[in-house]
Design a protein around this motif. Structure first.
Motif, PDB file in Angstrom:
ATOM      1  N   ASP A  48       5.203   9.542  -1.533  1.00 54.19           N
ATOM      2  CA  ASP A  48       3.803   9.867  -1.272  1.00 54.19           C
ATOM      3  C   ASP A  48       3.040   8.616  -0.855  1.00 54.19           C
ATOM      4  O   ASP A  48       3.542   7.488  -0.957  1.00 54.19           O
ATOM      5  CB  ASP A  48       3.138  10.522  -2.486  1.00 54.19           C
ATOM      6  N   ARG A  49       1.834   8.823  -0.387  1.00 58.27           N
ATOM      7  CA  ARG A  49       1.006   7.736   0.129  1.00 58.27           C
ATOM      8  C   ARG A  49       0.701   6.692  -0.936  1.00 58.27           C
ATOM      9  O   ARG A  49       0.770   5.484  -0.676  1.00 58.27           O
ATOM     10  CB  ARG A  49      -0.294   8.296   0.683  1.00 58.27           C
ATOM     11  N   ASP A  50       0.346   7.119  -2.140  1.00 56.65           N
ATOM     12  CA  ASP A  50      -0.050   6.177  -3.176  1.00 56.65           C
ATOM     13  C   ASP A  50       1.088   5.241  -3.542  1.00 56.65           C
ATOM     14  O   ASP A  50       0.876   4.038  -3.753  1.00 56.65           O
ATOM     15  CB  ASP A  50      -0.534   6.921  -4.417  1.00 56.65           C
ATOM     16  N   ARG A  72       5.244  16.186   6.642  1.00 58.04           N
ATOM     17  CA  ARG A  72       4.426  14.987   6.917  1.00 58.04           C
ATOM     18  C   ARG A  72       5.319  13.787   7.174  1.00 58.04           C
ATOM     19  O   ARG A  72       6.508  13.787   6.826  1.00 58.04           O
ATOM     20  CB  ARG A  72       3.463  14.705   5.764  1.00 58.04           C
ATOM     21  N   LEU A  74       5.138   9.481   6.663  1.00 48.51           N
ATOM     22  CA  LEU A  74       4.454   8.290   6.169  1.00 48.51           C
ATOM     23  C   LEU A  74       4.804   7.116   7.066  1.00 48.51           C
ATOM     24  O   LEU A  74       5.966   6.950   7.466  1.00 48.51           O
ATOM     25  CB  LEU A  74       4.879   7.966   4.740  1.00 48.51           C
ATOM     26  N   VAL A 144      -1.549   1.909   6.186  1.00 46.78           N
ATOM     27  CA  VAL A 144      -0.654   3.000   5.808  1.00 46.78           C
ATOM     28  C   VAL A 144      -1.245   4.292   6.359  1.00 46.78           C
ATOM     29  O   VAL A 144      -2.453   4.534   6.237  1.00 46.78           O
ATOM     30  CB  VAL A 144      -0.503   3.082   4.274  1.00 46.78           C
ATOM     31  N   VAL A 146      -0.668   8.680   6.887  1.00 48.31           N
ATOM     32  CA  VAL A 146       0.013   9.943   6.609  1.00 48.31           C
ATOM     33  C   VAL A 146      -0.321  10.880   7.754  1.00 48.31           C
ATOM     34  O   VAL A 146      -1.485  11.229   7.974  1.00 48.31           O
ATOM     35  CB  VAL A 146      -0.449  10.563   5.282  1.00 48.31           C
ATOM     36  N   GLN A 154      -4.321  10.773   7.529  1.00 46.22           N
ATOM     37  CA  GLN A 154      -5.032   9.875   6.625  1.00 46.22           C
ATOM     38  C   GLN A 154      -4.652   8.450   6.987  1.00 46.22           C
ATOM     39  O   GLN A 154      -3.482   8.157   7.248  1.00 46.22           O
ATOM     40  CB  GLN A 154      -4.646  10.144   5.165  1.00 46.22           C
ATOM     41  N   ARG A 155      -5.642   7.572   6.992  1.00 45.20           N
ATOM     42  CA  ARG A 155      -5.411   6.159   7.283  1.00 45.20           C
ATOM     43  C   ARG A 155      -6.040   5.331   6.175  1.00 45.20           C
ATOM     44  O   ARG A 155      -7.154   5.608   5.756  1.00 45.20           O
ATOM     45  CB  ARG A 155      -6.030   5.755   8.622  1.00 45.20           C
ATOM     46  N   GLU A 156      -5.307   4.313   5.727  1.00 45.32           N
ATOM     47  CA  GLU A 156      -5.866   3.450   4.697  1.00 45.32           C
ATOM     48  C   GLU A 156      -5.358   2.027   4.892  1.00 45.32           C
ATOM     49  O   GLU A 156      -4.167   1.801   5.117  1.00 45.32           O
ATOM     50  CB  GLU A 156      -5.501   3.940   3.296  1.00 45.32           C
TER      51      GLU A 156
END
Length: 537
Positions: A48-50, A72, A74, A144, A146, A154-156
């Motif tokens: 997962d993303r986290d 999805r 990553l 990172v 998703v 999602q972008r972070e």
């Protein structure tokens, strides 16, 4: 379902294991150098993303990783996005590639992103996650992502060059800490080379010289130094350093190279596609030197290039030029538009447009809490590294993998940049701390410190640069061009002359107010990118 198409495998190859694709090299939390399956092992349990964000906080290096999961994908890239990935929407997901051109192929219509042209022509890169292709997007430095098969994303950002606090230690103590950090940097570099030939693009400055002296201090024997262009003060110093350390020195004299038909060379055009990737100006100054040495077998096929990116910047060489505040009410997007987008003169509408694009960038910017300095803008410095340095300066190192070679960036080492992140600006200004440590701990002991012959910038030099910049709009164009050629030891006027002729032959007129040869390259590259969008697919 999202589709992954990876096409560039020169220098560093994509390594695939089950649902993971990895390219590059990584240092783990303990500073161990990992590549290929060893690097992939770090990501096997990520689901997962986290978890990916948490892992990325402790890694360093130059790499990209793609993890395909159910529904999805990553993606994570290093703090400079050295192996950028591109993505475009499909009906049922995303097309993901290391080529912007491939990422655009399945769009209903591939169109030029005209919104990005003014910034590209005046600075050599596209701001944010856009490219010169509409609806083709790019990974950002330290990001990172998703990408969901339903078309959402999602972008972070996990990496910021912002000080949590400034050191209160005395300069002598900081000097000692910097020496220890540089020893660690050297140890990690030597471990990563594994006995292969180290090739140093050796200028007359301090960064590449530091790398050379590190290698000498570690008794690393298999080293080649090179420089290029036409003879000048930098090449004289470069030769003195190499000879003083007992390393072979190669000078590629650009006056002797046949460049008259280089624009028709498929190798050159492929280079522009791969390194420009519809985002960045293809950097030309090292292309001809590396091509020359590669084609003549002057360096081994498994050699590793070690450029000096970007010790002097991290140490403070640019803080007075670009991030010192002019007044307390300074408006950051306007200041950046004025200071960074100057390859050619901007029209009033272009300045407004670029400023608006920068406003959008900062509206999406969510940095962590940081210590500020009333005289220097730490957020502009972070923008600079995420944008100009990632897409323009570091991207230029793409020339080495293009010809099949690996690279290393010891002066972008995590411990090195984390240290300087907390150094007070009074010791970063004009590289005060950095230069003193390099001279006393590295250069003088090895006999490669040259006193008044050094090409060091001083406060008076900056004031003269600012005066010349102020007077530039009042100087006739032919005078500016003559002065550009007089200072052009890299022979840019030769190969940009061919670009100007091609544009003229196609009816494209360059605007007035050209301040740098890079403006010509940028205009030529936009022309070639537009031509690509018009090809039948």
């Amino acid at each position: 379902m999202s589709c992954i198409s990876l096409v560039y495998n020169d220098g560093f190859s994509w390594v695939k294991e089950n649902n993971i694709s990895f390219k590059g090299y990584v240092y783990d939390q303990d500073g161990n150098f990992l590549a290929d399956s060893g690097a992939i092992s770090l990501f096997r349990e990520i689901s997962d993303r986290d978890a990916l964000l948490s892992l990325m906080q402790g890694l360093d290096g130059a790499f990209s990783v793609i993890i395909r999961l159910e529904n999805r994908v990553l993606i994570a890239v290093d703090a400079m996005s050295m192996f950028s990935l591109y993505y475009s929407p499909l009906e049922d997901g995303w097309l993901i590639s290391d080529s912007a051109h491939v990422a655009g192929k399945k769009l209903p219509e591939l169109m030029l992103n005209t919104e990005a042209i003014p910034e590209f022509q005046t600075a050599g890169f596209v701001v944010g996650n856009e490219t010169l292709f509409r609806n083709v997007f790019k990974t950002q430095a330290g990001e990172v992502l998703v990408l969901q098969d339903d078309g959402s994303l999602q972008r972070e950002c996990y990496h910021y060059y912002l000080p949590s606090k400034f050191y209160a230690a005395q300069p002598e103590q900081l000097s000692g800490r910097l020496k220890d950090i540089l020893q660690g940097v050297s140890d990690r570099l030597m471990a990563s080379l594994r006995g292969r030939t180290a090739v140093i693009p050796l200028s007359g400055g301090y960064d590449s010289r530091l790398i050379a002296t590190m290698l000498k201090k570690a008794n690393y024997r298999d080293v080649v130094c090179f420089t290029y262009g036409k003879p000048n003060r930098e090449s004289v110093l470069s030769q003195k350093v190499a000879e003083g350390l007992g390393y072979p020195w190669v000078f590629v004299d650009y006056r002797d190279l046949d460049m008259h038909a280089y624009l028709a060379d498929p190798i050159f055009l492929d280079y522009c596609d791969q390194v420009g990737n519809a985002t960045s100006m293809p950097f030309l100054q090292e292309f001809f030197a590396v091509k020359h040495m590669h084609e003549r077998g002057m360096i081994p096929d498994d050699a590793i290039f070690i450029p000096g990116h970007t010790g002097d910047y991290i140490a403070g060489s640019y803080v007075e030029k670009t991030i010192r505040k002019e007044n307390a009410r300074e408006y950051r997007p306007n200041t950046i538009a004025r200071r960074y987008f100057g390859f050619r003169a901007q029209t009033g509408d272009e300045r407004k447009h670029i400023t608006g694009r920068l406003e959008k960038w900062f509206s999406d910017y969510a940095p962590p809490r940081a210590s500020i300095d009333d005289s220097y803008d730490i957020y502009t410095e972070d923008w600079d590294l995420k944008e100009k340095f990632s897409k323009f300066v570091f991207n230029a190192a793409g020339v080495f993998p293009f010809f099949g070679y690996e690279f290393r960036f010891p002066l972008w080492d995590r411990d090195f940049r984390n240290f300087f992140r907390g150094v007070p600006f009074s010791l970063r200004s004009y590289k005060l701390l950095y230069d003193s440590v390099l001279e006393e701990a590295f250069f003088k002991p090895q006999g490669v410190c040259f006193g008044d012959q050094e090409l060091k910038e001083r406060p008076g030099d900056l004031r003269m640069q600012q005066l010349r910049k102020f007077l530039r709009p009042f100087i006739p164009g032919h005078v500016r061009e003559r002065r550009m050629i007089e200072r052009d030891y890299l022979m840019y006027h030769t190969f940009t002359g061919a670009m100007k002729k091609e544009m003229t032959d196609k009816g494209i007129v360059l605007p007035s107010g050209i301040n740098h040869f890079n403006a010509i390259i940028c205009h030529w590259y936009v022309m070639k990118t537009k031509e690509f969008t018009q090809l039948p697919r």
